[in-house]
Design an enzyme around this catalytic site. Structure first.
Site: not given
Length: 400
Positions: A72, A201, A295, A299, A387
């Protein structure tokens, strides 16, 4: 029985450590209290950072990941009825993430350990860890109905927050920093195609939502719910309706998720925790035994992989040079990365979720921060860099 490194816990961190040590010519024994079927079916994380993929490949565990994992190049943020994409490679100089479930990582590592590595004992319940402040620690465990003893040069606790290893560090020698969040995640697996080609998100007045996936035919979806929520209070249709509402966009008000059978449903409490130091004598803590993250930042598994990579490198350095310099630095080295990941996970969590006690002022602050990420390359790059993850550093090379 004696080994150089006794590893408590056969999850991804313990298995990856054993694999890295094997390739560096260091023997180990892995003790896992659950049976193999349980370990291979445990649903956990699904996002692998660039560095985690790199270390799995270097360890010889990347073949199926490269074949079946889904790279991704970004995520989509939805807030205020709008959508904004974060382009990882463009903002980080080429880094990306992979969708590849922890269950699959574990299966790959188990297969390699059983085929090539040292002993891996399932159903081995560790009772005590003794003598970690001496040069010959002892692990006492129950296996196949018999009390057994494993002496080691070093013990590594990869057995989680409530495991035996963490409790083997005297209370006076450790400190735990914690934060409990006033909400949980209701997560489902569904036989339905993913909502989008990348993760979404979503910030909403109704609460947070996350649309993820496990494959091209299986979706992994989450909703923010109150702490103490019973999954049975959420029938499938209610979950799908709420996901539709929280993921909706002003530009496409008629948009709806493609629905399918829900095959798993659970509630995940949200908390942050760090135990310091991550080493006591010849006992080293890794993964959830040392730290837990909510979550939201993806990580948990990646921090565990970083821990054991640092530790394997230190043990290989000791073997090759006789110097314990890197072992002495293990806790400080790992904690620098841990606290950075904790901060990122905390920021993502508190920016995207609606606290039950939140005021309209605080909601406006959240939206202002999301607007900045959408408008500022610097803010977007900060998110993307965290990220996709910080580099792990050098990986132990395979012994000749």
């Amino acid at each position: 029985m004696h080994t150089t490194v006794g590893i408590i816990g056969g999850g991804p961190s313990g298995l990856l450590l054993a694999r890295l040590l094997h390739r560096a010519g260091i023997d180990s024994v892995v003790l896992e209290r659950r049976d193999r079927a349980y370990v291979e079916q445990r649903q956990r994380a699904g996002i692998l950072e660039q560095a985690t993929v790199d270390v799995l490949r270097a360890a010889g565990a990347g073949e199926r990941l490269d074949r079946e994992g889904m790279p991704h190049d970004g995520i989509e943020l939805r807030f205020g009825g709008r959508a904004h994409r974060i382009d990882f490679p463009e903002l980080t100089g080429g880094r990306r993430v992979w969708v590849y479930a922890q269950t699959e990582v574990v299966k790959d590592l188990i297969a390699l350990q059983l085929a090539e590595g040292g002993p891996l004992h399932f159903g081995a319940e560790v009772r005590t860890v003794e003598g970690v402040d001496t040069d010959r620690p002892v692990i006492r465990y129950l296996h196949e109905g018999r009390e057994q003893t494993l002496t080691c040069d070093y013990v590594v606790g990869c057995d989680g927050f409530h495991g035996v290893a963490r409790s083997a560090v005297p209370e006076a020698e450790r400190r735990t920093y914690e934060r409990t969040y006033p909400y949980s995640w209701l997560g489902i697996l569904a036989d339905a195609p993913p909502v989008f080609e990348e993760l979404i998100y979503a910030h909403s007045e109704r609460g947070f939502a996350l649309a993820s996936m496990r494959s091209e035919a299986v979706s992994r979806l989450y909703l923010q719910v109150p702490n103490g929520t019973d999954p049975d209070d959420w029938p499938d249709e209610r979950i799908w309706d709420e996901l539709d509402a929280r993921l909706s966009l002003d530009a496409d008000p008629g948009w709806r998720l493609e629905r399918g059978p829900v095959t798993a449903k659970s509630v995940l409490p949200m908390r942050s925790s760090v135990t310091e130091p991550m080493r006591y004598g010849r006992l080293f803590l890794a993964g959830d035994a040392a730290h837990i993250v909510p979550p939201t930042g993806a990580k948990g598994l990646n921090l565990a992989a970083a821990d054991v990579t640092v530790l394997a490198r230190a043990l290989a350095h000791l073997k090759d040079t006789g110097s314990d310099r890197l072992l002495e630095a293990y806790s400080a080295t790992c904690l620098e990365r841990v606290w950075r990941a904790e901060h990122f996970s905390y920021s993502m969590t508190t920016t995207l979720h609606a606290d039950p006690a939140q005021s309209p002022f605080e909601t406006k602050l959240q939206l202002s921060q999301l607007d900045r990420v959408a408008a500022s390359r610097h803010a977007a790059a900060e998110l993307a860099e965290n990220y996709t993850g910080l580099p792990f550093g050098a990986i132990p090379s395979e012994a000749p």
